[in-house]
Design an enzyme around this catalytic site. Structure first.
Site, PDB file in Angstrom:
ATOM      1  N   ASP A   1      15.055 -54.520  14.085  1.00 17.65           N
ATOM      2  CA  ASP A   1      15.452 -53.932  15.370  1.00 17.65           C
ATOM      3  C   ASP A   1      15.984 -52.518  15.163  1.00 17.65           C
ATOM      4  O   ASP A   1      17.136 -52.346  14.740  1.00 17.65           O
ATOM      5  CB  ASP A   1      16.520 -54.842  16.000  1.00 17.65           C
ATOM      6  CG  ASP A   1      16.990 -54.331  17.344  1.00 17.65           C
ATOM      7  OD1 ASP A   1      16.399 -53.380  17.887  1.00 17.65           O
ATOM      8  OD2 ASP A   1      17.977 -54.903  17.863  1.00 17.65           O
TER       9      ASP A   1
ATOM     10  N   ASP B   1      12.621 -48.196  19.907  1.00 17.36           N
ATOM     11  CA  ASP B   1      13.359 -49.449  19.713  1.00 17.36           C
ATOM     12  C   ASP B   1      12.404 -50.618  19.488  1.00 17.36           C
ATOM     13  O   ASP B   1      11.888 -51.217  20.439  1.00 17.36           O
ATOM     14  CB  ASP B   1      14.256 -49.706  20.927  1.00 17.36           C
ATOM     15  CG  ASP B   1      15.100 -50.960  20.769  1.00 17.36           C
ATOM     16  OD1 ASP B   1      15.018 -51.619  19.716  1.00 17.36           O
ATOM     17  OD2 ASP B   1      15.850 -51.280  21.712  1.00 17.36           O
TER      18      ASP B   1
HETATM   19  C1  47G Z   1      17.422 -58.790  20.643  1.00 20.78           C
HETATM   20  C2  47G Z   1      18.180 -59.641  21.380  1.00 20.78           C
HETATM   21  C3  47G Z   1      17.753 -57.341  20.621  1.00 20.78           C
HETATM   22  C4  47G Z   1      17.081 -63.705  21.348  1.00 20.78           C
HETATM   23  O1  47G Z   1      14.998 -61.032  19.153  1.00 20.78           O
HETATM   24  C5  47G Z   1      16.046 -60.575  19.888  1.00 20.78           C
HETATM   25  C6  47G Z   1      16.813 -61.473  20.631  1.00 20.78           C
HETATM   26  O2  47G Z   1      16.425 -62.797  20.566  1.00 20.78           O
HETATM   27  C7  47G Z   1      16.352 -59.234  19.892  1.00 20.78           C
HETATM   28  C8  47G Z   1      17.876 -61.021  21.359  1.00 20.78           C
HETATM   29  N1  47G Z   1      16.737 -56.630  21.255  1.00 20.78           N
END
Ligand code: 47G
Length: 388
Positions: free
Chosen positions: A106, A278
């Site tokens: 991420d 992102d």
């Molecule tokens: C993010 C938040 C951040 C529940 O894979 C994820 C996630 O999974 C990535 C929650 N963008």
């Protein structure tokens, strides 16, 4: 779908910055504790080169054998990025303390966290960082928090021997429901890492000095496995040239200025403006004017209160979306903008408005159309894009 602006992380790091220093002015002496930062795989020659580089300005010259041995010890390589259904996220196998976790890499957050399904068992390998905690809220409303360990983390052929691993003791429903996802590996800037009382470095920052080149790349694909590369640029993964733009790290993101956009074969207009790259966000969130211009070209498209965004008949043939960044124009194929079926004959759009976010998010719908370079080889960070 998910996006990863770390509102809480921003607040936490801002708080750290604003915290008043303890008043040591009345003390006659004090000690400063040494704190172990993240460590990479130990290499004598790399350590020696760092010493030679440090004293180069006063005339130190490294022997060529040390230069060669240090270069040979540098790490680089890639790891596969495997899409979940509808490319909701891309999961990469990572060895954490000898256990393989599937993590969502991420570039919009900076915590290496296992919020997964009790897979990371730190007791077998990790060293607890006593008194350390973390807590994060992502832009999609999900969140997690817990305790911190240092452990060995291996991504493809790249190893960090002592990396902060954040074990979740509480997670939101989004993480519980995404049963394939064992957590996140943050690749934003370490300035937004949420660990308290001492902020920790991302995996990339931990290994950066041991990489052949201080950069990583994202080669995401539509409904297929792609890869992340560390320490090198694989010229087989893009065509044409890579165009670079400057990055602002002020908010801890890979943030840059994007230019004009165009819909289908139409002429380009407007400007996207302030944006981030992102990988942890599924969709593209762009200014309202651009979203309106896009869905004007899709018959039957509507901004649905009920669905929470733009939807259209699944039978639609969608126009391409083009955006100019640093003078080069990149095309997101219309087919990528059909994100997922809603179950009633309508489909949810891969382009949505950035209302309430404050900037554009170039998430996976854009990134899977390009080869992206997250580059710290220059005096300040830059982002590169090329066509796949
Ligand atoms: C993010 C938040 C951040 C529940 O894979 C994820 C996630 O999974 C990535 C929650 N963008």
């Amino acid at each position: 779908m998910q996006y990863s602006l770390t509102a809480a992380a921003l607040v936490a790091s801002a708080t750290l910055c604003l915290a008043a220093p303890a008043d040591i002015s009345k003390r006659s002496s004090f000690v400063v504790d040494q704190v172990a930062a993240g460590q990479v795989l130990k290499s004598g020659p790399i350590q020696m080169m760092q010493t030679y580089n440090k004293y180069a300005k006063v005339g130190a010259v490294a022997p060529s054998a040390v230069v060669d041995a240090a270069a040979a010890a540098k790490q680089s390589g890639s790891v596969s990025a495997n899409p979940e259904q509808y490319d909701q996220s891309y999961l990469c196998p990572v060895s954490v303390g000898g256990q393989t976790l599937n993590l969502d890499f991420d570039t919009g957050s900076a915590d290496l966290q296992s919020s997964g399904h009790a897979k990371y068992n730190p007791s077998t390998s990790g060293t607890k960082k006593s008194g350390y905690t973390w807590k994060i809220s992502y832009g999609d409303g999900s969140g997690a928090g817990g305790t911190v360990y240092s452990d060995k983390v291996v991504v493809g052929p790249v190893t960090a021997t002592s990396q902060a691993v954040e074990a979740a003791t509480s997670v939101s429903a989004q993480f519980t429901q995404d049963t394939d996802n064992d957590g996140l590996l943050g690749l934003a800037f370490s300035s937004i890492n949420t660990v308290q009382p001492q902020q920790q470095t991302t995996f990339f920052d931990t290994v950066k000095s041991s990489l052949a080149s201080p950069l990583f790349t994202a080669d995401l694909k539509h409904a297929a496995a792609g890869s992340y590369g560390f320490g090198y640029i694989d010229s087989s993964k893009y065509v044409g040239s890579i165009t670079y733009v400057p990055v602002s790290t002020a908010n801890g993101f890979w943030e840059f200025t994007a230019g004009a956009y165009a819909v289908g074969s139409g002429s380009s207009s407007g400007s996207i403006g302030d944006a981030i790259a992102d990988t942890g966000t599924s969709l593209m969130y762009i200014p309202t004017a651009a979203v309106t211009a896009y869905y004007k070209q899709v018959s039957g498209a509507q901004n649905s209160q009920n669905a929470g965004g733009y939807i259209f008949p699944c039978s639609s043939t969608l126009p391409n979306f083009k955006v100019t960044i640093g003078g080069a124009t990149y095309t997101v194929p219309g087919s990528y903008i059909n994100y997922a079926p809603n179950g009633d004959g309508t489909c949810f759009g891969g382009i949505q408005a950035n209302t309430g976010i404050g900037f554009t998010i170039f998430g996976d719908v854009f990134l899977k159309a390009v080869f992206a370079v997250f580059d710290q080889t220059q005096s300040s960070p830059r982002l590169g894009f090329a066509n796949q």
